[in-house]
Structure formats: C-alpha cells, structure tokens
Design a protein around this motif. Structure first.
Motif, PDB file in Angstrom:
ATOM      1  N   ASP A 128       0.105   9.003   5.689  1.00 18.62           N
ATOM      2  CA  ASP A 128      -0.739   7.894   5.443  1.00 18.62           C
ATOM      3  C   ASP A 128      -0.109   6.589   5.236  1.00 18.62           C
ATOM      4  OD1 ASP A 128      -2.911   9.711   5.591  1.00 18.62           O
ATOM      5  OD2 ASP A 128      -3.216   9.999   3.252  1.00 18.62           O
ATOM      6  N   TYR A 129       1.138   6.649   4.829  1.00 20.09           N
ATOM      7  CA  TYR A 129       1.697   5.378   4.606  1.00 20.09           C
ATOM      8  C   TYR A 129       3.010   5.257   5.387  1.00 20.09           C
ATOM      9  CZ  TYR A 129       4.838   8.337   1.413  1.00 20.09           C
ATOM     10  OH  TYR A 129       5.358   9.343   0.751  1.00 20.09           O
ATOM     11  N   LYS A 130       3.605   6.255   6.039  1.00 21.05           N
ATOM     12  CA  LYS A 130       4.637   6.113   7.135  1.00 21.05           C
ATOM     13  C   LYS A 130       4.232   5.548   8.580  1.00 21.05           C
ATOM     14  CE  LYS A 130       8.031   8.526   4.957  1.00 21.05           C
ATOM     15  NZ  LYS A 130       9.401   9.578   5.097  1.00 21.05           N
ATOM     16  N   HIS A 147       1.829  10.302  -3.817  1.00 17.55           N
ATOM     17  CA  HIS A 147       0.783  11.077  -2.631  1.00 17.55           C
ATOM     18  C   HIS A 147       1.405  11.967  -1.790  1.00 17.55           C
ATOM     19  CE1 HIS A 147      -2.563  10.575  -0.080  1.00 17.55           C
ATOM     20  NE2 HIS A 147      -1.894  10.232   0.940  1.00 17.55           N
ATOM     21  N   ALA A 150      -3.614   3.792   5.336  1.00 14.84           N
ATOM     22  CA  ALA A 150      -2.795   3.751   4.005  1.00 14.84           C
ATOM     23  C   ALA A 150      -3.939   3.255   2.696  1.00 14.84           C
ATOM     24  CB  ALA A 150      -1.635   2.776   4.115  1.00 14.84           C
ATOM     25  N   LEU A 200       1.148   4.416  -2.965  1.00 16.29           N
ATOM     26  CA  LEU A 200       0.880   5.825  -2.715  1.00 16.29           C
ATOM     27  C   LEU A 200       2.338   6.507  -3.057  1.00 16.29           C
ATOM     28  CD1 LEU A 200      -0.993   5.454   0.601  1.00 16.29           C
ATOM     29  CD2 LEU A 200      -1.878   6.339  -1.704  1.00 16.29           C
ATOM     30  N   CYS A 220      -5.590   5.236  -1.397  1.00 13.67           N
ATOM     31  CA  CYS A 220      -5.369   4.282  -2.886  1.00 13.67           C
ATOM     32  C   CYS A 220      -6.646   4.517  -3.717  1.00 13.67           C
ATOM     33  CB  CYS A 220      -4.996   2.963  -2.380  1.00 13.67           C
ATOM     34  SG  CYS A 220      -3.456   2.929  -1.547  1.00 13.67           S
ATOM     35  N   LEU A 242       0.864  -1.231  -0.059  1.00 15.85           N
ATOM     36  CA  LEU A 242       0.063   0.054   0.145  1.00 15.85           C
ATOM     37  C   LEU A 242       0.924   1.113   0.145  1.00 15.85           C
ATOM     38  CD1 LEU A 242      -2.777  -1.253   2.586  1.00 15.85           C
ATOM     39  CD2 LEU A 242      -2.990  -0.961   0.251  1.00 15.85           C
ATOM     40  N   ALA A 243       2.064   1.131   0.629  1.00 13.77           N
ATOM     41  CA  ALA A 243       2.820   2.423   0.747  1.00 13.77           C
ATOM     42  C   ALA A 243       3.707   2.640  -0.454  1.00 13.77           C
ATOM     43  CB  ALA A 243       4.051   1.974   1.860  1.00 13.77           C
ATOM     44  N   LEU A 268      -2.905   0.493   8.411  1.00 14.04           N
ATOM     45  CA  LEU A 268      -3.379  -0.081   7.077  1.00 14.04           C
ATOM     46  C   LEU A 268      -4.415   0.615   6.524  1.00 14.04           C
ATOM     47  CD1 LEU A 268      -2.608  -3.933   7.885  1.00 14.04           C
ATOM     48  CD2 LEU A 268      -1.066  -2.246   6.613  1.00 14.04           C
TER      49      LEU A 268
END
Length: 93
Positions: free
Chosen positions: A16-18, A11, A25, A6, A29, A2-3, A22
């Motif tokens: 949102d992804y760090k 993104h 993240a 993005l 998407c 997912l990261a 889940l």
C-alpha cells in the motif's frame, strides 16, 4: 508522508505504501485516524496517475495534462502535510 504515516502505525500491507499509488497509500490511513477533505482527496486523485507514471519526474511526459496552478498545488500539499503532522502530534509521535 502517507507512507511514513502507515509505517508509523505498523500497517501490515507494505504494498500500500511501497508503490507510487498515492490513492492506495491514502485509503488505509483512515483506519489509523487520518482522513482528508473531499478537496484534498480530489487533489490526490489528480496526482496519483501522474505520480505512478513518473510524469512529475520527467517533464517531457507532461504533454497531455494540465497541471494545477503551482501556488494552489503548493498550498494543498502544505495543507496535507499539516494534516498528517497534526495527527502524528495528537497521537504522540
């Protein structure tokens, strides 16, 4: 994944992804064309608190949860990875 999805779409909100969230993240998407079935979303919803609390990394934390059947969990994760891979390919990544 997912990261990676993005990041590949540049993104603008790394939070949102760090994180280990889940759901956080997964939600953005969709903005970039990746959407999951209700069953896959439900699985990600189940995993999110476990992932955020590092339960899967430290088995001694698994005292109060009932993990899904391992074969089923592996199947769903494989499907999620295939979905992401397919959208990457469709977009020319």
């Amino acid at each position: 994944m997912l990261a990676a999805y993005l990041i590949a779409h540049q993104h603008q909100h790394p939070g949102d992804y760090k994180s280990h969230d889940l759901l956080r993240a997964m939600k953005p998407c969709a903005t970039f064309g990746l959407m999951f079935s209700r069953a896959r979303i439900k699985f990600i919803e189940f995993l999110t608190p476990l992932h955020k609390d590092f339960v899967l990394r430290y088995p001694e934390k698994m005292t109060d949860i009932r993990p899904p059947d391992l074969d089923e969990a592996c199947r769903v994760i494989k499907e999620i990875l295939k979905d992401i891979h397919l959208v990457f390919k469709m977009k020319g990544f």
